[in-house]
Each structure stands twice: as structure tokens, then as C-alpha cells.
Write a protein that holds these residues in place. Structure first.
Motif, PDB file in Angstrom:
ATOM      1  N   GLY A   1       0.792  -1.219   0.000  1.00 19.11           N
ATOM      2  CA  GLY A   1       0.000   0.000   0.000  1.00 19.11           C
ATOM      3  C   GLY A   1       0.824   1.268   0.000  1.00 19.11           C
ATOM      4  N   ALA A   2       2.145   1.168  -0.250  1.00 17.62           N
ATOM      5  CA  ALA A   2       2.970   2.363  -0.177  1.00 17.62           C
ATOM      6  C   ALA A   2       3.963   2.393  -1.315  1.00 17.62           C
ATOM      7  N   THR A   3       4.362   3.590  -1.724  1.00 17.86           N
ATOM      8  CA  THR A   3       5.394   3.753  -2.736  1.00 17.86           C
ATOM      9  C   THR A   3       6.747   3.635  -2.083  1.00 17.86           C
ATOM     10  N   ALA A   4       7.778   3.575  -2.896  1.00 15.09           N
ATOM     11  CA  ALA A   4       9.129   3.449  -2.343  1.00 15.09           C
ATOM     12  C   ALA A   4       9.489   4.627  -1.471  1.00 15.09           C
ATOM     13  N   SER A   5       8.889   5.790  -1.727  1.00 12.12           N
ATOM     14  CA  SER A   5       9.185   6.976  -0.917  1.00 12.12           C
ATOM     15  C   SER A   5       8.328   7.055   0.317  1.00 12.12           C
ATOM     16  N   GLY A   6       7.459   6.073   0.524  1.00 14.37           N
ATOM     17  CA  GLY A   6       6.665   6.048   1.747  1.00 14.37           C
ATOM     18  C   GLY A   6       5.255   6.527   1.552  1.00 14.37           C
ATOM     19  N   GLY A   7       4.866   7.013   0.370  1.00 16.26           N
ATOM     20  CA  GLY A   7       3.505   7.484   0.150  1.00 16.26           C
ATOM     21  C   GLY A   7       2.588   6.361  -0.268  1.00 16.26           C
TER      22      GLY A   7
ATOM     23  N   SER B   1       9.597   7.175   8.025  1.00 18.18           N
ATOM     24  CA  SER B   1       9.081   7.125   6.655  1.00 18.18           C
ATOM     25  C   SER B   1       7.793   7.930   6.520  1.00 18.18           C
ATOM     26  N   ARG B   2       7.631   8.544   5.368  1.00 17.97           N
ATOM     27  CA  ARG B   2       6.384   9.254   5.081  1.00 17.97           C
ATOM     28  C   ARG B   2       5.316   8.243   4.690  1.00 17.97           C
TER      29      ARG B   2
ATOM     30  N   PRO C   1       4.300  21.946   2.946  1.00 19.59           N
ATOM     31  CA  PRO C   1       4.639  21.171   1.753  1.00 19.59           C
ATOM     32  C   PRO C   1       5.557  19.997   2.103  1.00 19.59           C
ATOM     33  N   GLY C   2       5.228  18.832   1.581  1.00 16.49           N
ATOM     34  CA  GLY C   2       6.005  17.645   1.897  1.00 16.49           C
ATOM     35  C   GLY C   2       5.682  17.049   3.247  1.00 16.49           C
ATOM     36  N   GLY C   3       4.699  17.646   3.922  1.00 13.45           N
ATOM     37  CA  GLY C   3       4.316  17.130   5.233  1.00 13.45           C
ATOM     38  C   GLY C   3       3.344  15.969   5.110  1.00 13.45           C
ATOM     39  N   GLY C   4       2.657  15.698   6.192  1.00 11.49           N
ATOM     40  CA  GLY C   4       1.723  14.583   6.230  1.00 11.49           C
ATOM     41  C   GLY C   4       1.970  13.721   7.443  1.00 11.49           C
ATOM     42  N   LEU C   5       1.650  12.453   7.329  1.00 13.00           N
ATOM     43  CA  LEU C   5       1.846  11.501   8.421  1.00 13.00           C
ATOM     44  C   LEU C   5       3.149  10.738   8.196  1.00 13.00           C
ATOM     45  N   PHE C   6       3.921  10.584   9.266  1.00 14.19           N
ATOM     46  CA  PHE C   6       5.200   9.889   9.203  1.00 14.19           C
ATOM     47  C   PHE C   6       5.254   8.855  10.327  1.00 14.19           C
ATOM     48  N   SER C   7       5.907   7.731  10.042  1.00 16.84           N
ATOM     49  CA  SER C   7       6.157   6.780  11.128  1.00 16.84           C
ATOM     50  C   SER C   7       7.140   7.417  12.099  1.00 16.84           C
ATOM     51  N   ALA C   8       6.947   7.171  13.385  1.00 16.81           N
ATOM     52  CA  ALA C   8       7.767   7.810  14.409  1.00 16.81           C
ATOM     53  C   ALA C   8       9.220   7.386  14.279  1.00 16.81           C
ATOM     54  N   GLU C   9      10.107   8.295  14.647  1.00 22.94           N
ATOM     55  CA  GLU C   9      11.520   7.959  14.661  1.00 22.94           C
ATOM     56  C   GLU C   9      11.777   6.906  15.742  1.00 22.94           C
ATOM     57  N   GLN C  10      12.971   6.308  15.700  1.00 24.51           N
ATOM     58  CA  GLN C  10      13.321   5.266  16.657  1.00 24.51           C
ATOM     59  C   GLN C  10      13.065   5.741  18.084  1.00 24.51           C
ATOM     60  N   SER C  11      12.393   4.912  18.855  1.00 27.94           N
ATOM     61  CA  SER C  11      12.054   5.278  20.229  1.00 27.94           C
ATOM     62  C   SER C  11      13.303   5.383  21.094  1.00 27.94           C
ATOM     63  N   PRO C  12      13.311   6.315  22.042  1.00 29.61           N
ATOM     64  CA  PRO C  12      14.385   6.302  23.038  1.00 29.61           C
ATOM     65  C   PRO C  12      14.277   5.039  23.879  1.00 29.61           C
ATOM     66  N   MET C  13      15.397   4.608  24.402  1.00 30.74           N
ATOM     67  CA  MET C  13      15.442   3.346  25.134  1.00 30.74           C
ATOM     68  C   MET C  13      15.946   3.565  26.555  1.00 30.74           C
TER      69      MET C  13
END
Length: 275
Positions: A12-18, A72-73, A110-122
Motif C-alpha cells: 500500500g505504499a510507494t518506495a518513498s513512503g507514500g 518514513s512518510r 509542503p512535503g508534510g503529512g503523516l510519518f512513522s515515528a523515529e526510533q524510540s528512546p530506550m
């Protein structure tokens, strides 16, 4: 446990994350992506309540996130809503759930939207690691302070625990045992925290009890998942921790002060500390 692996984009996603154009307006998605074989998304998939539909949409986005690298976007909000097949209000609730779980970030412009969260702090906890949403230092400090308060609460429990209190503690031990049998480290850690909260509740010192439970709430509120450290299998680790806590409750029941204090010291200083 929700661990975000490195991987490639799902169907369900393109290589760029869309999201692919053919899926932005109800196109077919892979069944593994969380849409029923009949082509219905969560809105029509048998989840009758609004909260159920929102949870279904959140799960659909979570499955997409798990196939992508952190950061990823995913697409625009409207693209993701259409992909999930839900109303605007339902998707807003799903987005709130995803943000509260630390899985999604929203970027404007521009170029915004929903992104998967960055690596969680541990935060490392003995032979395991807690993956957090935020506040790594706060959680680490809360764990240290909580450990320092444990002996005080054990002393109070030795003096004040009633038979009903001990029975309640054994119920929490049973819940921990079920999590061990189910090989569910997340359920184990939550059951463990409930046991410690129950021990704190025995204390007649309301300030001590309140401070301790507030620290537990802070730790639990920022924890997303429990991960292995690589040094010991996580299932073996939680089995050992279950046995230590069972022995601690037995010592409280016998009013064996030396053994109870020895066990709480081992609890907080061994390589398998602190839960």
C-alpha cells in the motif's frame, strides 16, 4: 510487542513512503495489509462501534508502519483516511490513538503529512530494554527513585499486610505467571507493576505510597514495548523475575524480614533488575 523493523514498503505504499494512487480511492489492497478478503476496510469490517472502527483504522496504519523504516512518510492525512476506508471523524480518532502510542508524527506544510515515528528512546532494564515514546531521562530517574523506595515499602508491608493483602498480592503473581506461560513480556511487565503498586498500597504512609505509585505511572505511561537486550532470552528472563517476586510475596506472608529485604535488594541490584 510493537517493534518497528527495517524493511521495504508494503503493497500500500510507494518506495518513498507514500500511498499508491491506485489505492487512494478505494483500490484493492493486500489482505495482509489489514483489509478483509471481501475488500472492506475497517469501517465495514464488522467493527460496529465508533471506537471499534477507529481501532481498526489504527491497526491498519500500524501494519503499514511495521513494514517501513522509522521516519518514513506514510502519505497525507486524506490519503491514509481513504486507504483505511473510514470517515473523517473516525480517522481523527484513529490518529489520536496512533499519536498516543508514539507510532505516528504529523508534519505540516509542503512535503508534510503523516510519518512513522523515529526510533524510540530506550531505557535499559537489566536483561531487557523498554522502548519509550519520550522522556528517556525522566523514566530512567523514576526507575532509580522507585528502587530506592522499595525497601521502605517492604518494611511497611512486613508490619501491616493483612491476609487479604497477601491474597491480593498472590493474584498479581498469578497474572505474572500467566504472562510467562503466554510468553508475553509486555503483559508480564504490566502485571509486575500492578504487584508493586499493590505492595505500595499496603503502606500506611500515604505520602510514600502516593509518590511510589506516581513514579510507576510515569514509567508505565511512557513505555511502548519491552525488547530483549540480546544477552538472555526474554522469556527466560521474565520467568526468573516471576520466581523472585513469588518468593518475595512468600517472605512477606511469613513475616520473614531478613529474606524479604534480601530479595528486594536482589530485585534492584541483580543484572535482571528492576522489574
Amino acid at each position: 510487542m510493537t517493534v518497528t523493523p527495517e524493511g521495504t514498503a508494503s503493497a500500500g505504499a510507494t518506495a518513498s513512503g507514500g500511498v499508491r494512487p491506485d489505492q487512494r480511492h478505494g483500490g484493492a489492497a493486500s489482505p495482509s495489509a489489514g483489509v478483509s478478503p471481501g475488500g472492506r476496510g475497517p469501517e465495514g469490517g464488522g467493527r460496529g462501534t465508533a471506537s471499534g472502527r477507529a481501532e481498526g483504522a489504527a491497526q491498519r496504519v500500524t501494519e503499514l508502519i511495521e513494514s517501513l523504516p522509522p521516519g518514513s512518510r506514510l502519505g497525507t492525512k486524506e490519503e491514509m483516511r481513504t486507504l483505511c476506508g473510514v470517515s473523517v471523524g473516525t480517522f481523527n480518532e484513529a490518529l489520536r490513538l496512533l499519536q498516543s502510542r508514539g507510532l505516528v508524527t504529523v508534519k505540516p506544510g509542503p512535503g508534510g503529512g503523516l510519518f512513522s515515528a523515529e526510533q524510540s528512546p530506550m531505557v535499559r532494564l537489566g536483561n531487557s530494554v523498554l522502548a519509550l515514546d519520550t522522556q528517556q531521562n525522566d523514566v530512567a530517574d523514576a526507575v532509580r527513585i522507585r528502587d530506592a523506595l522499595d525497601p521502605l515499602l517492604i518494611e511497611d508491608a512486613l508490619w501491616h499486610a493483612s491476609p487479604a493483602d497477601i491474597a491480593s498480592l498472590r493474584d498479581h503473581i498469578t497474572a505474572m505467571e500467566r504472562a510467562v506461560d503466554d510468553t508475553d513480556p509486555v503483559a508480564f511487565v504490566h502485571a509486575n507493576w500492578r504487584l508493586h503498586a499493590a505492595i505500595a498500597a499496603i503502606s500506611p504512609n500515604s505520602l510514600l505510597s502516593s509518590l511510589y505509585t506516581s513514579l510507576l505511572d510515569l514509567i508505565e505511561g511512557h513505555t511502548l514495548s519491552v525488547l530483549p537486550s540480546g544477552e538472555q532470552p526474554l522469556t527466560e528472563y521474565i520467568a526468573q523475575r516471576h520466581e523472585l517476586h513469588r518468593a518475595l510475596v512468600d517472605a512477606l506472608d511469613r513475616r520473614d524480614r531478613d529474606e524479604a529485604l534480601r530479595l528486594i535488594h536482589e530485585h534492584n541490584t541483580s543484572p535482571a533488575a528492576p522489574y
